[in-house]
Design a protein around this motif. Structure first.
Motif, PDB file in Angstrom:
ATOM      1  N   HIS A  27      -0.918 -42.098 -53.940  1.00  0.00           N
ATOM      2  CA  HIS A  27      -0.428 -42.533 -55.171  1.00  0.00           C
ATOM      3  C   HIS A  27      -0.268 -44.012 -55.262  1.00  0.00           C
ATOM      4  O   HIS A  27      -0.535 -44.639 -54.221  1.00  0.00           O
ATOM      5  CB  HIS A  27       0.815 -42.014 -55.528  1.00  0.00           C
ATOM      6  N   GLU A  28      -0.244 -44.619 -56.677  1.00  0.00           N
ATOM      7  CA  GLU A  28      -0.111 -45.938 -56.457  1.00  0.00           C
ATOM      8  C   GLU A  28       0.865 -46.644 -55.737  1.00  0.00           C
ATOM      9  O   GLU A  28       0.698 -47.712 -55.120  1.00  0.00           O
ATOM     10  CB  GLU A  28      -0.003 -46.293 -58.132  1.00  0.00           C
ATOM     11  N   ASP A  29       2.319 -45.979 -55.685  1.00  0.00           N
ATOM     12  CA  ASP A  29       3.166 -46.610 -54.928  1.00  0.00           C
ATOM     13  C   ASP A  29       3.610 -46.070 -53.713  1.00  0.00           C
ATOM     14  O   ASP A  29       4.068 -46.801 -52.618  1.00  0.00           O
ATOM     15  CB  ASP A  29       4.645 -46.347 -55.646  1.00  0.00           C
ATOM     16  N   PHE A  30       2.976 -44.737 -53.334  1.00  0.00           N
ATOM     17  CA  PHE A  30       3.256 -44.402 -52.039  1.00  0.00           C
ATOM     18  C   PHE A  30       2.196 -43.250 -51.683  1.00  0.00           C
ATOM     19  O   PHE A  30       1.303 -43.015 -52.754  1.00  0.00           O
ATOM     20  CB  PHE A  30       4.734 -43.611 -52.163  1.00  0.00           C
ATOM     21  N   ASP A  31       2.270 -42.958 -50.468  1.00  0.00           N
ATOM     22  CA  ASP A  31       1.447 -41.926 -49.929  1.00  0.00           C
ATOM     23  C   ASP A  31       2.056 -40.384 -49.776  1.00  0.00           C
ATOM     24  O   ASP A  31       3.246 -40.458 -49.177  1.00  0.00           O
ATOM     25  CB  ASP A  31       0.682 -41.950 -48.571  1.00  0.00           C
ATOM     26  N   GLU A  32       1.654 -39.336 -50.662  1.00  0.00           N
ATOM     27  CA  GLU A  32       2.333 -37.978 -50.475  1.00  0.00           C
ATOM     28  C   GLU A  32       1.876 -37.161 -49.486  1.00  0.00           C
ATOM     29  O   GLU A  32       0.642 -37.024 -49.292  1.00  0.00           O
ATOM     30  CB  GLU A  32       2.411 -37.498 -51.770  1.00  0.00           C
ATOM     31  N   ILE A  33       2.820 -36.914 -48.181  1.00  0.00           N
ATOM     32  CA  ILE A  33       2.186 -35.725 -47.341  1.00  0.00           C
ATOM     33  C   ILE A  33       2.437 -34.580 -47.754  1.00  0.00           C
ATOM     34  O   ILE A  33       3.978 -34.348 -47.899  1.00  0.00           O
ATOM     35  CB  ILE A  33       2.837 -36.377 -46.040  1.00  0.00           C
ATOM     36  N   ILE A  34       1.804 -33.664 -47.872  1.00  0.00           N
ATOM     37  CA  ILE A  34       1.972 -32.223 -48.449  1.00  0.00           C
ATOM     38  C   ILE A  34       1.796 -31.363 -47.235  1.00  0.00           C
ATOM     39  O   ILE A  34       0.712 -31.476 -46.508  1.00  0.00           O
ATOM     40  CB  ILE A  34       1.019 -31.767 -49.352  1.00  0.00           C
ATOM     41  N   ILE A  35       2.802 -30.501 -47.078  1.00  0.00           N
ATOM     42  CA  ILE A  35       2.868 -29.584 -45.816  1.00  0.00           C
ATOM     43  C   ILE A  35       2.749 -28.304 -46.243  1.00  0.00           C
ATOM     44  O   ILE A  35       3.619 -27.864 -47.228  1.00  0.00           O
ATOM     45  CB  ILE A  35       4.028 -29.827 -44.602  1.00  0.00           C
ATOM     46  N   TYR A  36       1.795 -27.494 -45.864  1.00  0.00           N
ATOM     47  CA  TYR A  36       1.655 -26.103 -46.350  1.00  0.00           C
ATOM     48  C   TYR A  36       2.001 -25.011 -45.134  1.00  0.00           C
ATOM     49  O   TYR A  36       1.491 -25.198 -43.960  1.00  0.00           O
ATOM     50  CB  TYR A  36       0.225 -25.852 -46.718  1.00  0.00           C
ATOM     51  N   ALA A  37       2.972 -24.257 -45.515  1.00  0.00           N
ATOM     52  CA  ALA A  37       3.614 -23.579 -44.432  1.00  0.00           C
ATOM     53  C   ALA A  37       3.925 -22.097 -45.082  1.00  0.00           C
ATOM     54  O   ALA A  37       3.816 -21.864 -46.260  1.00  0.00           O
ATOM     55  CB  ALA A  37       4.833 -23.975 -43.835  1.00  0.00           C
ATOM     56  N   LYS A  38       3.909 -20.983 -44.235  1.00  0.00           N
ATOM     57  CA  LYS A  38       4.370 -19.850 -44.738  1.00  0.00           C
ATOM     58  C   LYS A  38       5.963 -19.775 -45.379  1.00  0.00           C
ATOM     59  O   LYS A  38       6.781 -20.842 -44.978  1.00  0.00           O
ATOM     60  CB  LYS A  38       4.597 -18.666 -43.689  1.00  0.00           C
ATOM     61  N   LYS A  39       6.141 -18.941 -46.222  1.00  0.00           N
ATOM     62  CA  LYS A  39       7.559 -19.103 -46.677  1.00  0.00           C
ATOM     63  C   LYS A  39       8.740 -19.110 -45.736  1.00  0.00           C
ATOM     64  O   LYS A  39       9.602 -20.044 -45.986  1.00  0.00           O
ATOM     65  CB  LYS A  39       7.646 -17.950 -47.982  1.00  0.00           C
ATOM     66  N   ALA A  40       8.714 -18.252 -44.819  1.00  0.00           N
ATOM     67  CA  ALA A  40       9.617 -18.380 -43.787  1.00  0.00           C
ATOM     68  C   ALA A  40       9.928 -19.352 -43.101  1.00  0.00           C
ATOM     69  O   ALA A  40      11.226 -19.940 -42.551  1.00  0.00           O
ATOM     70  CB  ALA A  40       9.701 -17.159 -43.071  1.00  0.00           C
ATOM     71  N   ASP A  41       8.796 -20.140 -42.819  1.00  0.00           N
ATOM     72  CA  ASP A  41       8.877 -21.454 -42.151  1.00  0.00           C
ATOM     73  C   ASP A  41       9.050 -22.701 -42.681  1.00  0.00           C
ATOM     74  O   ASP A  41       9.682 -23.559 -42.373  1.00  0.00           O
ATOM     75  CB  ASP A  41       7.278 -21.773 -41.602  1.00  0.00           C
ATOM     76  N   VAL A  42       8.974 -22.621 -44.284  1.00  0.00           N
ATOM     77  CA  VAL A  42       9.567 -23.732 -45.030  1.00  0.00           C
ATOM     78  C   VAL A  42      11.095 -24.002 -44.793  1.00  0.00           C
ATOM     79  O   VAL A  42      11.545 -25.129 -44.806  1.00  0.00           O
ATOM     80  CB  VAL A  42       9.210 -23.539 -46.541  1.00  0.00           C
ATOM     81  N   GLY A  43      11.779 -22.770 -44.911  1.00  0.00           N
ATOM     82  CA  GLY A  43      13.256 -23.111 -44.518  1.00  0.00           C
ATOM     83  C   GLY A  43      13.535 -23.667 -43.281  1.00  0.00           C
ATOM     84  O   GLY A  43      14.433 -24.484 -43.259  1.00  0.00           O
ATOM     85  N   ARG A  44      12.910 -23.182 -42.141  1.00  0.00           N
ATOM     86  CA  ARG A  44      13.246 -23.789 -41.115  1.00  0.00           C
ATOM     87  C   ARG A  44      12.915 -25.133 -40.826  1.00  0.00           C
ATOM     88  O   ARG A  44      13.345 -25.962 -40.186  1.00  0.00           O
ATOM     89  CB  ARG A  44      12.355 -23.049 -39.732  1.00  0.00           C
ATOM     90  N   ILE A  45      11.748 -25.474 -41.589  1.00  0.00           N
ATOM     91  CA  ILE A  45      11.351 -27.057 -41.387  1.00  0.00           C
ATOM     92  C   ILE A  45      12.512 -27.860 -42.444  1.00  0.00           C
ATOM     93  O   ILE A  45      12.630 -29.009 -41.860  1.00  0.00           O
ATOM     94  CB  ILE A  45       9.808 -27.223 -42.037  1.00  0.00           C
TER      95      ILE A  45
END
Length: 79
Positions: A27-45
């Protein structure tokens, strides 16, 4: 470098590390890091009260000082 660190850290926390994927969106001001994970793993992360993702952001803030870039982390779940 930062994207690969975040991805590998997320893999350490996940039940299914093989399905963790990441991408970086500039993006103009920052870089966005998108992490894709299973639904159960998102909570752990994210962790209890956001503790794990806060730890990741703390480490990334050190990279910000070195590379003079801002980063944003986004977690997205998929089935």
């Amino acid at each position: 470098m930062v994207e690969s660190f975040v991805r590998e850290y997320a893999k350490l926390l996940a039940f299914e590390p093989d399905v963790i994927k990441s991408e970086i969106v500039p993006h103009e001001d920052f870089d966005e890091i998108i992490i894709y994970a299973k639904k159960a793993d998102v909570g752990r992360i994210i962790g209890k009260d956001g503790a794990m993702v806060s730890a990741i952001k703390t480490v990334i803030s050190g990279c910000r000082a070195k590379e003079d870039k801002n980063y944003k982390i986004t977690l997205k779940a998929y089935e």
